[in-house]
Design a protein around this motif. Structure first.
Motif, PDB file in Angstrom:
ATOM      1  N   LEU A 118       0.750  -1.171  -0.244  1.00  0.00           N
ATOM      2  CA  LEU A 118       0.023  -0.056  -0.091  1.00  0.00           C
ATOM      3  C   LEU A 118       0.935   1.230   0.111  1.00  0.00           C
ATOM      4  CD1 LEU A 118      -2.717  -1.038   2.476  1.00  0.00           C
ATOM      5  CD2 LEU A 118      -2.662  -1.176   0.015  1.00  0.00           C
ATOM      6  N   ASN A 119       2.121   1.260  -0.117  1.00  0.00           N
ATOM      7  CA  ASN A 119       2.847   2.270  -0.099  1.00  0.00           C
ATOM      8  C   ASN A 119       2.789   3.193  -1.418  1.00  0.00           C
ATOM      9  OD1 ASN A 119       5.781   3.711  -0.819  1.00  0.00           O
ATOM     10  ND2 ASN A 119       5.836   3.377   1.358  1.00  0.00           N
ATOM     11  N   ALA A 120       2.229   2.918  -2.698  1.00  0.00           N
ATOM     12  CA  ALA A 120       2.035   3.634  -3.635  1.00  0.00           C
ATOM     13  C   ALA A 120       0.531   4.486  -3.475  1.00  0.00           C
ATOM     14  CB  ALA A 120       1.913   2.785  -4.857  1.00  0.00           C
ATOM     15  N   LEU A 121      -0.230   3.520  -2.799  1.00  0.00           N
ATOM     16  CA  LEU A 121      -1.564   4.334  -2.219  1.00  0.00           C
ATOM     17  C   LEU A 121      -1.509   5.624  -1.413  1.00  0.00           C
ATOM     18  CD1 LEU A 121      -4.809   4.273  -2.343  1.00  0.00           C
ATOM     19  CD2 LEU A 121      -4.535   2.632  -0.419  1.00  0.00           C
ATOM     20  N   CYS A 122      -0.473   5.153  -0.367  1.00  0.00           N
ATOM     21  CA  CYS A 122      -0.303   6.302   0.711  1.00  0.00           C
ATOM     22  C   CYS A 122       0.424   7.598  -0.075  1.00  0.00           C
ATOM     23  CB  CYS A 122       0.593   5.692   1.845  1.00  0.00           C
ATOM     24  SG  CYS A 122      -0.313   4.403   2.794  1.00  0.00           S
ATOM     25  N   LEU A 123       1.419   7.250  -0.912  1.00  0.00           N
ATOM     26  CA  LEU A 123       2.147   8.094  -1.487  1.00  0.00           C
ATOM     27  C   LEU A 123       1.475   9.088  -2.517  1.00  0.00           C
ATOM     28  CD1 LEU A 123       4.965   9.559  -1.896  1.00  0.00           C
ATOM     29  CD2 LEU A 123       5.563   7.882  -3.675  1.00  0.00           C
ATOM     30  N   SER A 124       0.752   8.451  -3.307  1.00  0.00           N
ATOM     31  CA  SER A 124      -0.323   9.113  -3.920  1.00  0.00           C
ATOM     32  C   SER A 124      -1.229   9.965  -3.409  1.00  0.00           C
ATOM     33  CB  SER A 124      -1.131   8.057  -4.888  1.00  0.00           C
ATOM     34  OG  SER A 124      -2.110   8.861  -5.750  1.00  0.00           O
ATOM     35  N   ALA A 125      -1.883   9.662  -2.314  1.00  0.00           N
ATOM     36  CA  ALA A 125      -2.626  10.298  -1.479  1.00  0.00           C
ATOM     37  C   ALA A 125      -1.764  11.587  -0.697  1.00  0.00           C
ATOM     38  CB  ALA A 125      -3.408   9.539  -0.561  1.00  0.00           C
ATOM     39  N   VAL A 126      -0.720  11.327  -0.567  1.00  0.00           N
ATOM     40  CA  VAL A 126       0.220  12.540   0.490  1.00  0.00           C
ATOM     41  C   VAL A 126       0.579  13.489  -0.951  1.00  0.00           C
ATOM     42  CG1 VAL A 126       2.330  13.140   1.447  1.00  0.00           C
ATOM     43  CG2 VAL A 126       0.986  10.923   2.262  1.00  0.00           C
ATOM     44  N   ARG A 127       1.108  12.926  -1.902  1.00  0.00           N
ATOM     45  CA  ARG A 127       1.327  14.088  -2.965  1.00  0.00           C
ATOM     46  C   ARG A 127       0.323  14.704  -3.642  1.00  0.00           C
ATOM     47  NH1 ARG A 127       6.112  13.855  -5.446  1.00  0.00           N
ATOM     48  NH2 ARG A 127       5.295  14.441  -7.156  1.00  0.00           N
ATOM     49  N   GLN A 128      -1.158  14.225  -3.349  1.00  0.00           N
ATOM     50  CA  GLN A 128      -2.115  15.148  -3.971  1.00  0.00           C
ATOM     51  C   GLN A 128      -2.244  16.140  -2.777  1.00  0.00           C
ATOM     52  OE1 GLN A 128      -5.915  12.938  -5.007  1.00  0.00           O
ATOM     53  NE2 GLN A 128      -4.608  11.172  -4.914  1.00  0.00           N
ATOM     54  N   VAL A 129      -1.972  16.335  -1.592  1.00  0.00           N
ATOM     55  CA  VAL A 129      -1.874  17.245  -0.691  1.00  0.00           C
ATOM     56  C   VAL A 129      -0.718  18.109  -0.560  1.00  0.00           C
ATOM     57  CG1 VAL A 129      -2.355  17.831   1.764  1.00  0.00           C
ATOM     58  CG2 VAL A 129      -3.433  15.791   0.534  1.00  0.00           C
ATOM     59  N   ASP A 130       0.389  17.566  -0.742  1.00  0.00           N
ATOM     60  CA  ASP A 130       1.758  17.982  -0.811  1.00  0.00           C
ATOM     61  C   ASP A 130       2.621  17.554  -1.782  1.00  0.00           C
ATOM     62  OD1 ASP A 130       3.969  19.305  -0.358  1.00  0.00           O
ATOM     63  OD2 ASP A 130       4.005  19.132   1.981  1.00  0.00           O
ATOM     64  N   PRO A 131       2.771  18.090  -2.731  1.00  0.00           N
ATOM     65  CA  PRO A 131       3.714  17.364  -4.053  1.00  0.00           C
ATOM     66  C   PRO A 131       5.103  17.512  -3.548  1.00  0.00           C
ATOM     67  CG  PRO A 131       2.004  19.123  -4.933  1.00  0.00           C
ATOM     68  CD  PRO A 131       2.158  19.383  -3.436  1.00  0.00           C
ATOM     69  N   GLY A 132       5.550  18.090  -2.522  1.00  0.00           N
ATOM     70  CA  GLY A 132       7.050  18.135  -2.011  1.00  0.00           C
ATOM     71  C   GLY A 132       7.458  17.081  -1.432  1.00  0.00           C
ATOM     72  N   ILE A 133       6.435  15.892  -1.171  1.00  0.00           N
ATOM     73  CA  ILE A 133       7.094  14.711  -0.500  1.00  0.00           C
ATOM     74  C   ILE A 133       7.177  13.567  -1.434  1.00  0.00           C
ATOM     75  CG2 ILE A 133       6.165  12.939   0.944  1.00  0.00           C
ATOM     76  CD1 ILE A 133       4.545  14.672   2.516  1.00  0.00           C
ATOM     77  N   ASP A 134       8.335  13.064  -1.688  1.00  0.00           N
ATOM     78  CA  ASP A 134       8.838  12.172  -2.729  1.00  0.00           C
ATOM     79  C   ASP A 134       8.649  10.722  -1.979  1.00  0.00           C
ATOM     80  OD1 ASP A 134       9.292  14.098  -4.549  1.00  0.00           O
ATOM     81  OD2 ASP A 134      11.373  14.207  -4.020  1.00  0.00           O
ATOM     82  N   ALA A 135       8.514  10.433  -0.952  1.00  0.00           N
ATOM     83  CA  ALA A 135       8.758   9.321  -0.034  1.00  0.00           C
ATOM     84  C   ALA A 135       7.850   9.024   0.954  1.00  0.00           C
ATOM     85  CB  ALA A 135      10.051   8.679  -0.190  1.00  0.00           C
ATOM     86  N   VAL A 136       7.000   7.926   1.605  1.00  0.00           N
ATOM     87  CA  VAL A 136       6.580   7.578   2.511  1.00  0.00           C
ATOM     88  C   VAL A 136       7.246   6.389   3.385  1.00  0.00           C
ATOM     89  CG1 VAL A 136       4.433   7.019   3.643  1.00  0.00           C
ATOM     90  CG2 VAL A 136       4.276   8.717   1.810  1.00  0.00           C
ATOM     91  N   ILE A 137       7.638   6.486   4.384  1.00  0.00           N
ATOM     92  CA  ILE A 137       8.315   5.555   4.911  1.00  0.00           C
ATOM     93  C   ILE A 137       7.277   4.761   6.245  1.00  0.00           C
ATOM     94  CG2 ILE A 137      10.446   4.670   6.130  1.00  0.00           C
ATOM     95  CD1 ILE A 137      10.836   5.898   3.121  1.00  0.00           C
ATOM     96  N   VAL A 138       6.934   3.704   6.060  1.00  0.00           N
ATOM     97  CA  VAL A 138       6.368   2.931   7.331  1.00  0.00           C
ATOM     98  C   VAL A 138       7.219   2.442   8.163  1.00  0.00           C
ATOM     99  CG1 VAL A 138       4.471   1.513   7.715  1.00  0.00           C
ATOM    100  CG2 VAL A 138       4.364   2.856   5.576  1.00  0.00           C
ATOM    101  N   MET A 139       7.392   2.737   9.555  1.00  0.00           N
ATOM    102  CA  MET A 139       8.146   2.009  10.297  1.00  0.00           C
ATOM    103  C   MET A 139       7.326   1.140  11.437  1.00  0.00           C
ATOM    104  SD  MET A 139      10.677   5.163  11.074  1.00  0.00           S
ATOM    105  CE  MET A 139       9.385   6.248  12.061  1.00  0.00           C
ATOM    106  N   GLU A 140       7.998   0.257  11.870  1.00  0.00           N
ATOM    107  CA  GLU A 140       7.394  -0.662  13.010  1.00  0.00           C
ATOM    108  C   GLU A 140       7.554   0.299  14.260  1.00  0.00           C
ATOM    109  OE1 GLU A 140      10.315  -3.951  14.399  1.00  0.00           O
ATOM    110  OE2 GLU A 140      10.358  -3.886  11.946  1.00  0.00           O
ATOM    111  N   PRO A 141       6.691  -0.226  15.330  1.00  0.00           N
ATOM    112  CA  PRO A 141       6.703   0.333  16.678  1.00  0.00           C
ATOM    113  C   PRO A 141       8.002   0.227  17.195  1.00  0.00           C
ATOM    114  CG  PRO A 141       5.439  -1.607  16.754  1.00  0.00           C
ATOM    115  CD  PRO A 141       5.587  -1.164  15.302  1.00  0.00           C
TER     116      PRO A 141
END
Length: 297
Positions: A273-296
């Motif tokens: 789902l990384n592509a889904l998250c990145l696409s949604a974030v870039r629709q709000v802020d195109p300045g983001i190039d990557a979404v990193i999901v970390m474990e707790p």
């Protein structure tokens, strides 16, 4: 002479065989097409006469067409929708008021009621709203997160994105303020097909269904708060299962860091789902190039 007659006879036989084969294939198409249609027909519909089924189909089409804001009563419907949105805006905080005013400006200036289409470039919207294009992205994202705007065709190669106005959702959200306008206004909207919700109906709450139907509050304080609302508007079930529990950790440069509730959860989102998250974030802020999901930790 006999040889010629034999050849002609053979040609005639081959032609008859070919015609018979075509007739057989056409018959199979008719039979299989009819059987597949019958499989999709409910038993109650099968018991109805063909004339009654045709009448019900025509009635359904008429009811669907009557809800479109076209025809003799088109101007009344348009003004009622704008009145509902304006009255709703006046009962909301300042930020929601501005958002509704901007939408109303778009509707009156560029919305095609007959085609249910809003096709305006971000530069033109920014000029109309007297804001920059970054603000336009965030405001459009808010309207999509509220399910008031729906993407009909994504923009690409110089082509602007086409949106549709979700009239049913708008009327549902503005329903509490109808009575403030007047009983005639409320009855008119109900007559146009905007049925108020039956709050007395008994509903058996299922945990998963209830969880997937709960929309997150539209939070525009961060790019992730708004992006997660966009994901919910597009895919509520997937949002409830995987996205709702992701929390924003921090932003470093052009990277956004999210935290998942478990190691498995983080691995699944990062993988699928990384592509889904990145696409949604870039629709709000195109300045983001990557979404990193970390474990707790």
């Amino acid at each position: 002479m006999k040889d010629i007659q034999i050849v002609l006879a053979l040609d005639r036989i081959e032609e008859l065989i070919a015609n018979r084969e075509r007739m057989r294939k056409n018959a199979e198409k008719v039979l299989f097409g009819e059987s597949s249609r019958l499989e999709q027909t409910s038993p109650s519909e099968l018991r109805q006469t063909p004339q009654r089924r045709q009448s019900r189909t025509l009635q359904g089409k008429r009811s669907m067409l009557s809800r479109k804001p076209v025809g003799q009563q088109a101007s009344v419907i348009k003004y009622d929708v704008l009145t509902a949105v304006g009255t709703f805006a006046l009962s909301q905080p300042k930020g929601k008021q501005v958002l509704c005013l901007r939408l109303m400006t778009l509707i009156t200036a560029r919305y095609n009621w007959a085609r249910n289409e809003l096709a305006v470039g971000q530069r033109e919207i920014a000029r109309m709203w007297n804001v920059d294009e970054r603000t336009v992205k965030r405001e459009i994202a808010k309207l999509r997160a509220m399910s008031w705007l729906i993407v009909k065709r994504q923009g690409a190669r110089g082509r602007v994105t086409q949106y549709a106005l979700a009239l049913e959702q708008i009327l549902k959200d503005t329903q509490p303020v109808w009575s403030a306008v007047g009983p005639d206004f409320e009855q008119r909207l109900i007559g146009q097909g905007a049925r108020p919700e039956n709050t007395s109906a008994k509903v058996v709450p299922l945990h998963n269904a209830q969880r997937s139907s709960l929309a997150p509050e539209v939070d525009d304080s961060s790019e992730w708060g708004l992006a997660r609302s966009l994901i919910h508007a597009e895919d509520p079930a997937r949002f409830a299962t995987w996205i709702a529990t992701l929390t924003r950790q921090e932003r470093r440069g052009r990277r956004l860091y999210l935290t998942a509730p478990s190691r498995f959860h983080a691995h699944y989102v990062a993988t699928h789902l990384n592509a889904l998250c990145l696409s949604a974030v870039r629709q709000v802020d195109p300045g983001i190039d990557a979404v990193i999901v970390m474990e707790p930790t």
